[in-house]
Write a protein that holds these residues in place. Structure first.
Motif, PDB file in Angstrom:
ATOM      1  N   VAL A   9      50.111  30.838  44.388  1.00  0.00           N
ATOM      2  CA  VAL A   9      49.818  32.275  44.421  1.00  0.00           C
ATOM      3  C   VAL A   9      50.175  32.966  43.103  1.00  0.00           C
ATOM      4  CG1 VAL A   9      49.981  32.520  46.905  1.00  0.00           C
ATOM      5  CG2 VAL A   9      52.060  32.689  45.527  1.00  0.00           C
ATOM      6  N   TYR A  10      51.143  32.420  42.367  1.00  0.00           N
ATOM      7  CA  TYR A  10      51.530  33.031  41.093  1.00  0.00           C
ATOM      8  C   TYR A  10      50.603  32.612  39.950  1.00  0.00           C
ATOM      9  CZ  TYR A  10      53.615  28.413  40.273  1.00  0.00           C
ATOM     10  OH  TYR A  10      53.801  27.064  40.131  1.00  0.00           O
ATOM     11  N   GLY A  11      49.664  31.704  40.240  1.00  0.00           N
ATOM     12  CA  GLY A  11      48.819  31.169  39.176  1.00  0.00           C
ATOM     13  C   GLY A  11      47.541  31.938  38.930  1.00  0.00           C
ATOM     14  N   TYR A  12      47.187  32.851  39.836  1.00  0.00           N
ATOM     15  CA  TYR A  12      45.920  33.573  39.668  1.00  0.00           C
ATOM     16  C   TYR A  12      45.990  34.938  40.337  1.00  0.00           C
ATOM     17  CZ  TYR A  12      44.816  32.615  44.577  1.00  0.00           C
ATOM     18  OH  TYR A  12      44.833  32.576  45.945  1.00  0.00           O
ATOM     19  N   GLN A  13      45.068  35.806  39.938  1.00  0.00           N
ATOM     20  CA  GLN A  13      44.875  37.115  40.564  1.00  0.00           C
ATOM     21  C   GLN A  13      43.385  37.412  40.611  1.00  0.00           C
ATOM     22  OE1 GLN A  13      47.137  39.774  38.045  1.00  0.00           O
ATOM     23  NE2 GLN A  13      49.062  39.392  39.117  1.00  0.00           N
ATOM     24  N   LEU A  14      42.979  38.182  41.617  1.00  0.00           N
ATOM     25  CA  LEU A  14      41.592  38.625  41.727  1.00  0.00           C
ATOM     26  C   LEU A  14      41.543  40.146  41.687  1.00  0.00           C
ATOM     27  CD1 LEU A  14      40.209  36.300  44.550  1.00  0.00           C
ATOM     28  CD2 LEU A  14      39.629  36.203  42.134  1.00  0.00           C
ATOM     29  N   VAL A  15      40.643  40.674  40.895  1.00  0.00           N
ATOM     30  CA  VAL A  15      40.428  42.116  40.812  1.00  0.00           C
ATOM     31  C   VAL A  15      38.953  42.372  41.121  1.00  0.00           C
ATOM     32  CG1 VAL A  15      40.487  44.161  39.335  1.00  0.00           C
ATOM     33  CG2 VAL A  15      42.246  42.388  39.081  1.00  0.00           C
ATOM     34  N   VAL A  16      38.695  43.318  42.036  1.00  0.00           N
ATOM     35  CA  VAL A  16      37.319  43.575  42.475  1.00  0.00           C
ATOM     36  C   VAL A  16      36.955  45.037  42.266  1.00  0.00           C
ATOM     37  CG1 VAL A  16      35.691  43.389  44.390  1.00  0.00           C
ATOM     38  CG2 VAL A  16      37.647  41.830  44.266  1.00  0.00           C
ATOM     39  N   THR A  17      35.816  45.285  41.629  1.00  0.00           N
ATOM     40  CA  THR A  17      35.235  46.624  41.536  1.00  0.00           C
ATOM     41  C   THR A  17      33.769  46.509  41.956  1.00  0.00           C
ATOM     42  OG1 THR A  17      34.352  46.507  39.275  1.00  0.00           O
ATOM     43  CG2 THR A  17      36.704  47.053  39.506  1.00  0.00           C
ATOM     44  N   GLU A  18      33.050  47.619  41.944  1.00  0.00           N
ATOM     45  CA  GLU A  18      31.620  47.572  42.278  1.00  0.00           C
ATOM     46  C   GLU A  18      30.810  46.872  41.191  1.00  0.00           C
ATOM     47  OE1 GLU A  18      30.104  51.399  43.186  1.00  0.00           O
ATOM     48  OE2 GLU A  18      31.253  51.622  45.029  1.00  0.00           O
ATOM     49  N   GLN A  19      31.357  46.812  39.976  1.00  0.00           N
ATOM     50  CA  GLN A  19      30.620  46.235  38.849  1.00  0.00           C
ATOM     51  C   GLN A  19      30.954  44.760  38.591  1.00  0.00           C
ATOM     52  OE1 GLN A  19      32.182  49.415  38.466  1.00  0.00           O
ATOM     53  NE2 GLN A  19      30.194  50.229  39.066  1.00  0.00           N
ATOM     54  N   TYR A  20      32.145  44.321  38.965  1.00  0.00           N
ATOM     55  CA  TYR A  20      32.527  42.949  38.622  1.00  0.00           C
ATOM     56  C   TYR A  20      33.614  42.404  39.547  1.00  0.00           C
ATOM     57  CZ  TYR A  20      36.550  45.167  36.304  1.00  0.00           C
ATOM     58  OH  TYR A  20      37.680  45.895  36.036  1.00  0.00           O
ATOM     59  N   VAL A  21      33.733  41.067  39.492  1.00  0.00           N
ATOM     60  CA  VAL A  21      34.888  40.370  40.047  1.00  0.00           C
ATOM     61  C   VAL A  21      35.600  39.733  38.867  1.00  0.00           C
ATOM     62  CG1 VAL A  21      35.695  38.495  41.525  1.00  0.00           C
ATOM     63  CG2 VAL A  21      33.722  39.863  42.213  1.00  0.00           C
ATOM     64  N   MET A  22      36.901  39.936  38.773  1.00  0.00           N
ATOM     65  CA  MET A  22      37.661  39.337  37.681  1.00  0.00           C
ATOM     66  C   MET A  22      38.651  38.324  38.250  1.00  0.00           C
ATOM     67  SD  MET A  22      40.808  39.482  35.905  1.00  0.00           S
ATOM     68  CE  MET A  22      41.510  41.121  35.784  1.00  0.00           C
TER      69      MET A  22
END
Length: 217
Positions: free
Chosen positions: A52-65
């Motif tokens: 769980v400490y190895g990655y993060q996900l960020v979501v908006t209407e324009q992109y997934v990071m």
């Protein structure tokens, strides 16, 4: 059927006659937000491969990071991908290849302000390091079938830190690669308008006036 009747009444109001000549009306579907679904698919595929400490996900209407931290992404003091990073990137590549509509993949490399901590072969400075990290990730995605025409790479050195404190643990979190899946809706859905197909052209206001004039004669 009720919606079709309402649409015809609405149009006839402006045309000042009944819209009997319409044979077919096609309405474009509402714009879809793909990003939440994309993020869910990615998380489902990589959560068992990475801590769980190895990655993060960020979501908006324009992109997934997808933010991948170097501790799990690269072998120590190298730009060589770890086996677990390769497995995760392979799963991410699967999702990218399944995307519909217009999209592009932006891969960003980031360093901490104290990097490189040790000399690395082929790396002159921290700018080189940030670009090489992003390039390694991009190349691996492409090797797993992602369209190279949709991928581009950016290196930011340490100019965009997540943390500015001098704590070594926090500085280590600044060492990362971020994969942006910039997802656009299909071109036909961007217009957000009703498309009307008609077999017969309604008379214009000018046409009605000419007809009335000829009847008087």
């Amino acid at each position: 059927m009720e919606d079709l009747t309402k649409a015809m009444k609405f149009l006839s109001y402006f045309q000042r006659e009944r819209a009997k000549t319409f044979r077919e009306i096609s309405i474009v579907k509402p714009i879809k937000i793909y990003t939440e679904d994309v993020a869910r698919k990615i998380k489902k595929l990589i959560k068992r491969l990475l801590p769980v400490y190895g990655y993060q996900l960020v979501v908006t209407e324009q992109y997934v990071m997808i933010r991948l931290f170097n501790k799990i992404l690269f072998e120590k003091d190298t730009v060589k991908l770890t086996p677990q990073a390769k497995k995760a990137l392979e799963r991410i590549a699967q999702v990218i290849k399944s995307l519909n509509g217009n999209y592009r993949v932006r891969v960003e490399g980031h360093t901490s302000k104290d990097e490189p901590t040790k000399p690395i072969k082929g790396v002159n400075d921290s700018w080189d390091l940030s670009i090489l990290r992003a390039t390694q990730v991009a190349k691996y995605l492409i090797s797993k079938g992602v369209d190279p025409k949709k991928v581009f790479v950016v290196g930011y050195d340490a100019t965009r830190p997540l943390y500015t404190w001098n704590n070594p643990i926090l500085q280590a979190r600044n060492r990362r690669v971020e994969i942006y899946l910039e997802v656009a809706v299909p071109k036909e859905e961007e217009e957000e308008k009703v498309l009307i197909k008609k077999k017969e052209k309604l008379p214009t206001k000018g046409g009605e006036e000419r007809k009335a004039s000829s009847e008087k004669r």
